[in-house]
Design a protein around this motif. Structure first.
Motif, PDB file in Angstrom:
ATOM      1  N   GLY A   1       0.809  -1.211   0.000  1.00 31.20           N
ATOM      2  CA  GLY A   1       0.000   0.000   0.000  1.00 31.20           C
ATOM      3  C   GLY A   1       0.842   1.261   0.000  1.00 31.20           C
ATOM      4  O   GLY A   1       0.481   2.267  -0.603  1.00 31.20           O
ATOM      5  N   HIS A   2       1.983   1.202   0.676  1.00 34.55           N
ATOM      6  CA  HIS A   2       2.853   2.365   0.756  1.00 34.55           C
ATOM      7  C   HIS A   2       3.859   2.427  -0.385  1.00 34.55           C
ATOM      8  O   HIS A   2       4.438   3.483  -0.636  1.00 34.55           O
ATOM      9  CB  HIS A   2       3.556   2.403   2.112  1.00 34.55           C
ATOM     10  CG  HIS A   2       2.654   2.865   3.200  1.00 34.55           C
ATOM     11  ND1 HIS A   2       1.688   2.067   3.769  1.00 34.55           N
ATOM     12  CD2 HIS A   2       2.524   4.085   3.788  1.00 34.55           C
ATOM     13  CE1 HIS A   2       1.023   2.761   4.664  1.00 34.55           C
ATOM     14  NE2 HIS A   2       1.500   3.982   4.698  1.00 34.55           N
ATOM     15  N   GLU A   3       4.077   1.319  -1.037  1.00 35.43           N
ATOM     16  CA  GLU A   3       4.980   1.264  -2.197  1.00 35.43           C
ATOM     17  C   GLU A   3       4.316   0.425  -3.285  1.00 35.43           C
ATOM     18  O   GLU A   3       4.665  -0.743  -3.489  1.00 35.43           O
ATOM     19  CB  GLU A   3       6.306   0.664  -1.805  1.00 35.43           C
ATOM     20  CG  GLU A   3       7.098   1.481  -0.789  1.00 35.43           C
ATOM     21  CD  GLU A   3       8.414   0.822  -0.404  1.00 35.43           C
ATOM     22  OE1 GLU A   3       9.088   0.252  -1.296  1.00 35.43           O
ATOM     23  OE2 GLU A   3       8.744   0.860   0.794  1.00 35.43           O
ATOM     24  N   PRO A   4       3.326   1.002  -3.987  1.00 32.77           N
ATOM     25  CA  PRO A   4       2.573   0.230  -4.989  1.00 32.77           C
ATOM     26  C   PRO A   4       3.452  -0.402  -6.077  1.00 32.77           C
ATOM     27  O   PRO A   4       3.059  -1.417  -6.663  1.00 32.77           O
ATOM     28  CB  PRO A   4       1.624   1.272  -5.590  1.00 32.77           C
ATOM     29  CG  PRO A   4       1.520   2.338  -4.563  1.00 32.77           C
ATOM     30  CD  PRO A   4       2.830   2.358  -3.851  1.00 32.77           C
ATOM     31  N   ALA A   5       4.627   0.147  -6.326  1.00 26.73           N
ATOM     32  CA  ALA A   5       5.506  -0.438  -7.347  1.00 26.73           C
ATOM     33  C   ALA A   5       5.920  -1.861  -6.998  1.00 26.73           C
ATOM     34  O   ALA A   5       6.297  -2.627  -7.890  1.00 26.73           O
ATOM     35  CB  ALA A   5       6.736   0.446  -7.523  1.00 26.73           C
ATOM     36  N   ARG A   6       5.806  -2.232  -5.739  1.00 24.79           N
ATOM     37  CA  ARG A   6       6.138  -3.611  -5.334  1.00 24.79           C
ATOM     38  C   ARG A   6       5.183  -4.630  -5.960  1.00 24.79           C
ATOM     39  O   ARG A   6       5.490  -5.817  -5.998  1.00 24.79           O
ATOM     40  CB  ARG A   6       6.070  -3.753  -3.804  1.00 24.79           C
ATOM     41  CG  ARG A   6       7.193  -3.054  -3.076  1.00 24.79           C
ATOM     42  CD  ARG A   6       6.966  -3.201  -1.571  1.00 24.79           C
ATOM     43  NE  ARG A   6       7.986  -2.595  -0.782  1.00 24.79           N
ATOM     44  CZ  ARG A   6       8.886  -3.295  -0.052  1.00 24.79           C
ATOM     45  NH1 ARG A   6       8.858  -4.608  -0.035  1.00 24.79           N
ATOM     46  NH2 ARG A   6       9.794  -2.651   0.664  1.00 24.79           N
ATOM     47  N   ARG A   7       4.030  -4.163  -6.437  1.00 30.28           N
ATOM     48  CA  ARG A   7       3.052  -5.055  -7.063  1.00 30.28           C
ATOM     49  C   ARG A   7       3.389  -5.351  -8.526  1.00 30.28           C
ATOM     50  O   ARG A   7       2.737  -6.167  -9.150  1.00 30.28           O
ATOM     51  CB  ARG A   7       1.651  -4.445  -6.995  1.00 30.28           C
ATOM     52  CG  ARG A   7       1.053  -4.441  -5.613  1.00 30.28           C
ATOM     53  CD  ARG A   7       0.566  -5.802  -5.269  1.00 30.28           C
ATOM     54  NE  ARG A   7      -0.180  -5.763  -4.012  1.00 30.28           N
ATOM     55  CZ  ARG A   7      -0.598  -6.841  -3.413  1.00 30.28           C
ATOM     56  NH1 ARG A   7      -0.406  -8.024  -3.942  1.00 30.28           N
ATOM     57  NH2 ARG A   7      -1.245  -6.730  -2.296  1.00 30.28           N
ATOM     58  N   GLN A   8       4.397  -4.652  -9.032  1.00 31.01           N
ATOM     59  CA  GLN A   8       4.775  -4.883 -10.427  1.00 31.01           C
ATOM     60  C   GLN A   8       5.470  -6.226 -10.564  1.00 31.01           C
ATOM     61  O   GLN A   8       6.277  -6.600  -9.740  1.00 31.01           O
ATOM     62  CB  GLN A   8       5.716  -3.759 -10.910  1.00 31.01           C
ATOM     63  CG  GLN A   8       5.157  -2.362 -10.717  1.00 31.01           C
ATOM     64  CD  GLN A   8       3.807  -2.147 -11.400  1.00 31.01           C
ATOM     65  OE1 GLN A   8       3.620  -2.561 -12.527  1.00 31.01           O
ATOM     66  NE2 GLN A   8       2.884  -1.539 -10.692  1.00 31.01           N
TER      67      GLN A   8
END
Length: 169
Positions: free
Chosen positions: A161-168
């Protein structure tokens, strides 16, 4: 951000989510068990807060003034939320500024029952994290018992949630 800093940021976020969920409980929509359940939830959150404050004092090398890991009176939810947020902010700042050498330092202290204890600063910080997580889970179970879904207190949810790029992928 170090893992310790992430854990304390998660703790602040999780506390905020849980307090907001408790504040949103509508007494008109809940069972007769609501007053007792909410009192249990607030007292449990207060216990977490008192223990946090005790270990904050140990880390600061000062007396904490508590004779137990709870208070006699049950605080009002909003006032407790404010105090918890303030203490959480202190721990976040502390985690951001503490050095590896300081983390390894052993501190001698007294538990509220009078027994002596010794822990490193890092052990104290990890105790604060694990103790709070354990009891937030207890409050989540109280919420479930009155038909309210607790917030998802997951470290993975916080990180993504705090680092949405981790979902890439």
């Amino acid at each position: 951000m170090t893992p310790l800093q992430s854990l304390f940021a998660h703790k602040s976020w999780a506390n905020h989510e849980l307090f907001n969920r408790l504040a949103s409980v509508d007494p008109a929509q809940q069972p007769a068990a609501l007053p007792a359940a909410l009192t249990t939830a607030v007292r449990t959150l207060n216990h977490i807060h008192v223990v946090d404050r005790i270990f904050q004092a140990h880390l600061q090398g000062r007396a904490h003034g508590y004779t137990a890991t709870h208070t006699e009176a049950t605080p009002e939810l909003g006032a407790l939320q404010f105090e918890v947020a303030d203490t959480d902010a202190w721990f976040e700042a502390y985690a951001a500024g503490v050095s590896p050498a300081q983390l390894a330092e052993r501190i001698h202290f007294r538990f509220t029952d009078g027994d002596a204890g010794t822990m490193t600063r890092e052990e104290m910080l990890m105790h604060v994290i694990t103790h709070g997580a354990y009891h937030r889970g207890n409050v989540g179970q109280v919420l479930k018992s009155i038909g309210v879904a607790p917030p998802r207190d997951l470290f993975t949810k916080f990180l993504h949630g705090h680092e949405p790029a981790r979902r890439q992928g």
